[in-house]
Design a protein around this motif. Structure first.
Motif, PDB file in Angstrom:
ATOM      1  N   GLU A   1       0.810  -1.221   0.000  1.00 59.74           N
ATOM      2  CA  GLU A   1       0.000   0.000   0.000  1.00 59.74           C
ATOM      3  C   GLU A   1       0.843   1.270   0.000  1.00 59.74           C
ATOM      4  O   GLU A   1       0.353   2.326  -0.407  1.00 59.74           O
ATOM      5  CB  GLU A   1      -0.941   0.012   1.199  1.00 59.74           C
ATOM      6  CG  GLU A   1      -2.030  -1.019   1.098  1.00 59.74           C
ATOM      7  CD  GLU A   1      -2.989  -0.959   2.279  1.00 59.74           C
ATOM      8  OE1 GLU A   1      -2.842  -0.054   3.135  1.00 59.74           O
ATOM      9  OE2 GLU A   1      -3.873  -1.822   2.337  1.00 59.74           O
ATOM     10  N   ASP A   2       2.078   1.180   0.434  1.00 65.61           N
ATOM     11  CA  ASP A   2       2.932   2.364   0.528  1.00 65.61           C
ATOM     12  C   ASP A   2       4.031   2.419  -0.524  1.00 65.61           C
ATOM     13  O   ASP A   2       4.981   3.195  -0.399  1.00 65.61           O
ATOM     14  CB  ASP A   2       3.526   2.465   1.933  1.00 65.61           C
ATOM     15  CG  ASP A   2       2.460   2.823   2.958  1.00 65.61           C
ATOM     16  OD1 ASP A   2       1.591   3.655   2.638  1.00 65.61           O
ATOM     17  OD2 ASP A   2       2.483   2.261   4.063  1.00 65.61           O
ATOM     18  N   VAL A   3       3.901   1.592  -1.561  1.00 61.70           N
ATOM     19  CA  VAL A   3       4.787   1.652  -2.730  1.00 61.70           C
ATOM     20  C   VAL A   3       3.908   1.939  -3.930  1.00 61.70           C
ATOM     21  O   VAL A   3       3.124   1.097  -4.362  1.00 61.70           O
ATOM     22  CB  VAL A   3       5.571   0.332  -2.930  1.00 61.70           C
ATOM     23  CG1 VAL A   3       6.419   0.405  -4.197  1.00 61.70           C
ATOM     24  CG2 VAL A   3       6.442   0.037  -1.723  1.00 61.70           C
ATOM     25  N   LEU A   4       4.009   3.147  -4.457  1.00 58.58           N
ATOM     26  CA  LEU A   4       3.159   3.564  -5.570  1.00 58.58           C
ATOM     27  C   LEU A   4       3.936   3.474  -6.876  1.00 58.58           C
ATOM     28  O   LEU A   4       5.014   4.055  -7.013  1.00 58.58           O
ATOM     29  CB  LEU A   4       2.668   4.991  -5.351  1.00 58.58           C
ATOM     30  CG  LEU A   4       1.994   5.287  -4.005  1.00 58.58           C
ATOM     31  CD1 LEU A   4       1.596   6.747  -3.920  1.00 58.58           C
ATOM     32  CD2 LEU A   4       0.810   4.375  -3.781  1.00 58.58           C
ATOM     33  N   LEU A   5       3.352   2.749  -7.831  1.00 62.78           N
ATOM     34  CA  LEU A   5       3.992   2.570  -9.134  1.00 62.78           C
ATOM     35  C   LEU A   5       3.099   3.032 -10.285  1.00 62.78           C
ATOM     36  O   LEU A   5       3.584   3.306 -11.376  1.00 62.78           O
ATOM     37  CB  LEU A   5       4.345   1.094  -9.341  1.00 62.78           C
ATOM     38  CG  LEU A   5       5.386   0.531  -8.380  1.00 62.78           C
ATOM     39  CD1 LEU A   5       5.342  -0.984  -8.367  1.00 62.78           C
ATOM     40  CD2 LEU A   5       6.767   1.030  -8.752  1.00 62.78           C
ATOM     41  N   ASP A   6       1.819   3.120 -10.049  1.00 64.64           N
ATOM     42  CA  ASP A   6       0.848   3.486 -11.082  1.00 64.64           C
ATOM     43  C   ASP A   6       1.033   4.945 -11.482  1.00 64.64           C
ATOM     44  O   ASP A   6       1.032   5.839 -10.633  1.00 64.64           O
ATOM     45  CB  ASP A   6      -0.561   3.258 -10.535  1.00 64.64           C
ATOM     46  CG  ASP A   6      -1.625   3.520 -11.563  1.00 64.64           C
ATOM     47  OD1 ASP A   6      -1.954   4.706 -11.775  1.00 64.64           O
ATOM     48  OD2 ASP A   6      -2.125   2.544 -12.156  1.00 64.64           O
ATOM     49  N   ARG A   7       1.180   5.191 -12.776  1.00 62.93           N
ATOM     50  CA  ARG A   7       1.455   6.555 -13.258  1.00 62.93           C
ATOM     51  C   ARG A   7       0.390   7.557 -12.813  1.00 62.93           C
ATOM     52  O   ARG A   7       0.701   8.703 -12.529  1.00 62.93           O
ATOM     53  CB  ARG A   7       1.616   6.568 -14.774  1.00 62.93           C
ATOM     54  CG  ARG A   7       2.967   6.004 -15.202  1.00 62.93           C
ATOM     55  CD  ARG A   7       3.112   5.934 -16.712  1.00 62.93           C
ATOM     56  NE  ARG A   7       3.174   7.221 -17.372  1.00 62.93           N
ATOM     57  CZ  ARG A   7       4.285   7.894 -17.645  1.00 62.93           C
ATOM     58  NH1 ARG A   7       5.452   7.384 -17.298  1.00 62.93           N
ATOM     59  NH2 ARG A   7       4.247   9.040 -18.264  1.00 62.93           N
ATOM     60  N   GLU A   8      -0.857   7.131 -12.769  1.00 63.58           N
ATOM     61  CA  GLU A   8      -1.915   8.045 -12.336  1.00 63.58           C
ATOM     62  C   GLU A   8      -1.733   8.447 -10.870  1.00 63.58           C
ATOM     63  O   GLU A   8      -2.019   9.576 -10.493  1.00 63.58           O
ATOM     64  CB  GLU A   8      -3.283   7.410 -12.539  1.00 63.58           C
ATOM     65  CG  GLU A   8      -3.696   7.335 -13.990  1.00 63.58           C
ATOM     66  CD  GLU A   8      -5.087   6.755 -14.163  1.00 63.58           C
ATOM     67  OE1 GLU A   8      -5.851   6.681 -13.180  1.00 63.58           O
ATOM     68  OE2 GLU A   8      -5.408   6.376 -15.293  1.00 63.58           O
ATOM     69  N   LYS A   9      -1.274   7.508 -10.050  1.00 63.66           N
ATOM     70  CA  LYS A   9      -1.096   7.790  -8.624  1.00 63.66           C
ATOM     71  C   LYS A   9       0.174   8.582  -8.325  1.00 63.66           C
ATOM     72  O   LYS A   9       0.229   9.323  -7.347  1.00 63.66           O
ATOM     73  CB  LYS A   9      -1.085   6.492  -7.827  1.00 63.66           C
ATOM     74  CG  LYS A   9      -2.419   5.810  -7.797  1.00 63.66           C
ATOM     75  CD  LYS A   9      -2.362   4.549  -6.992  1.00 63.66           C
ATOM     76  CE  LYS A   9      -3.727   3.878  -6.974  1.00 63.66           C
ATOM     77  NZ  LYS A   9      -3.710   2.605  -6.247  1.00 63.66           N
TER      78      LYS A   9
END
Length: 75
Positions: free
Chosen positions: A20-28
């Protein structure tokens, strides 16, 4: 220029911070690509540490991996 992380590097980050605390999605992660300067650069990944121990381990790992860390506080 955005550096693409390897699957092993991403796995390390997930093991340290949790999914939950690793963001990879370009939108996010798009919102994290700029600050008050209005300059923009795509981040490779955004992590949300919850402790100084996580930050310490991240910096140690990033130094070994030669991955730059760009801290960002509130927008």
């Amino acid at each position: 220029m955005q550096k693409k992380l390897s699957p092993a590097q991403i796995n390390f980050l997930v093991s340290l911070f949790g999914e939950e605390d690793v963001l990879l999605d370009r939108e996010k992660i798009a919102i994290f690509g700029t600050d008050a300067s209005k300059e923009f650069a795509w981040p490779s990944v955004v992590v949300r540490p919850e402790s100084s121990k996580q930050i310490e381990e991240l910096l140690r790992w990033a130094n070994i991996e030669k991955i730059p860390i760009i801290p960002r506080a509130r927008g």
